[in-house]
Motif scaffolding. Structure first.
Motif, PDB file in Angstrom:
ATOM      1  N   ASP A  95      -5.171  11.456  -1.431  1.00  0.00           N
ATOM      2  CA  ASP A  95      -6.111  11.042  -0.397  1.00  0.00           C
ATOM      3  C   ASP A  95      -7.548  11.321  -0.840  1.00  0.00           C
ATOM      4  N   ASP A  96      -8.453  10.343  -0.650  1.00  0.00           N
ATOM      5  CA  ASP A  96      -9.844  10.511  -1.095  1.00  0.00           C
ATOM      6  C   ASP A  96     -10.486  11.737  -0.467  1.00  0.00           C
ATOM      7  N   ARG A  97     -10.265  11.940   0.836  1.00  0.00           N
ATOM      8  CA  ARG A  97     -10.909  13.048   1.531  1.00  0.00           C
ATOM      9  C   ARG A  97     -10.388  14.396   1.025  1.00  0.00           C
ATOM     10  N   ARG A 286      -4.312   1.656  -6.512  1.00  0.00           N
ATOM     11  CA  ARG A 286      -5.133   1.924  -5.335  1.00  0.00           C
ATOM     12  C   ARG A 286      -4.482   1.360  -4.076  1.00  0.00           C
ATOM     13  N   ARG A 291      -6.679   4.811   2.017  1.00  0.00           N
ATOM     14  CA  ARG A 291      -7.817   5.328   1.249  1.00  0.00           C
ATOM     15  C   ARG A 291      -7.351   6.425   0.283  1.00  0.00           C
ATOM     16  N   ALA A 292      -6.458   5.974  -0.609  1.00  0.00           N
ATOM     17  CA  ALA A 292      -5.875   6.938  -1.537  1.00  0.00           C
ATOM     18  C   ALA A 292      -5.508   6.247  -2.840  1.00  0.00           C
ATOM     19  N   ASP A 293      -5.537   7.029  -3.924  1.00  0.00           N
ATOM     20  CA  ASP A 293      -4.963   6.608  -5.191  1.00  0.00           C
ATOM     21  C   ASP A 293      -3.508   7.063  -5.196  1.00  0.00           C
TER      22      ASP A 293
END
Length: 320
Positions: A95-97, A286, A291-293
């Motif tokens: 997750d990006d966050r 992606r 919103r994650a790799d």
């Protein structure tokens, strides 16, 4: 969300290299599946292959030749068998966050790759162990090895070697022990006396490693299957158990070459044309919906028993 094809994923040799250097987790030192069933690369995902039965290999033939005559000839008959490699894989989102929040503490991508690869390799180990513990030939230990004063693991191994040789004509060359059985064997008086008096090492000075104990037991190699699994549901408290059955030792013949017709208990047939690699191919793609790799690990294999008579289970080496 539909998953992308492999062509849309990005191969990540950097993550794969880091995993090898990091060894994924210390627990994976107990994975022995690839030693029990060594890899043989195959050109197709599924197919048919020929193998020589023991009866044909050990058949007596006339070899005498008179001057001026042709040498005797024979045709070795093959039987056929089939295989079908199956893809196994697992994904971990980064997750990006969360990646930003914990960037100072760990590499989120590397941790995700470790977990994904662990899932693939642990399940591979479980499949190989299940095949090994389904071996029909058995030889009872009689006395559990935890009774170190009276247990006879060397005699037990010798009896199991005879079972394999009588059934297949082959001498087994690998013994698989769980961590607990390995610890018990090292403490057995019979083993210590053999090491002390048979000219190997003084057990008071030497580290009683697998090499020393294999020499004492008259077997080429001993491997310790130390990996464990959680048998509880993910939401419950962990309930750990050995992947390999703790009450048994497994003795078998493993191949020394890549010739599929070499007589042995079994092999891991690996198909790499779709990108798979032994140990797991690591790739990322992606997924904007979360919103994650996504880090993915996959491996394409078929674990194949080739000669069931080339193995034996030593039962009752522990009570539990």
């Amino acid at each position: 969300m539909p998953r992308p094809s492999s062509s849309l994923a990005t191969l990540r040799p950097d993550l794969a290299g880091s995993l090898l250097a990091f060894d994924v987790q210390a627990d994976q030192a107990g994975f022995v599946g690839l030693e029990v069933m060594p890899v043989l690369e195959v050109a197709r995902q599924a197919g048919t292959f020929g193998k020589i039965e023991i009866a044909g290999m050990l058949q007596s033939r006339s070899t005498n030749r008179a001057p001026g005559t042709a040498y005797r000839r024979g045709i070795t008959e093959f039987t056929t068998d089939t295989y079908a490699c199956e893809e196994h894989g697992f994904e971990e989102p980064v997750d990006d966050r969360e990646a930003a929040m914990y960037a100072d503490y760990f590499d989120a991508e590397l941790m995700a790759a470790m977990r994904a690869r662990d899932a693939v390799l642990r399940n591979f180990e479980i499949r190989v162990a299940a095949l090994a513990h389904a071996i029909s030939a058995t030889s009872p230990a009689g006395t559990v090895w935890s009774a170190t004063a009276s247990a006879t693991p060397i005699a037990n191994i010798a009896a199991a070697i005879k079972v394999v040789r009588d059934a297949s004509g082959l001498v087994p060359n690998l013994l698989v022990l769980t961590f607990d059985a390995w610890q018990n064997m090292r403490d057995c008086a019979e083993v210590l006396d053999r090491i002390k008096y048979a000219g190997f090492d003084d057990p008071k000075k030497a580290a009683l490693n697998t090499t020393v104990l294999a020499q004492a037991a008259g077997i080429e190699r001993i491997v310790v299957a130390g990996a464990m699994k959680n048998t509880a549901n993910q939401a419950d408290a962990a309930s750990l158990a050995n992947i390999w059955t703790n009450t048994e030792a497994v003795l078998l013949r493993v191949p020394k070459t890549r010739d599929i017709r070499e007589a042995c208990w079994g092999r891991t047939l690996h198909w790499g044309e779709d990108g798979s690699v032994i140990g797991g191919l690591v790739e990322t793609y992606r997924d904007e919906t979360v919103r994650a790799d996504i880090v993915r690990c996959r491996m394409d294999t078929d674990e194949k028993v080739l000669l069931s008579g080339a193995a034996c289970r030593i039962t009752g080496v522990r009570s539990s």
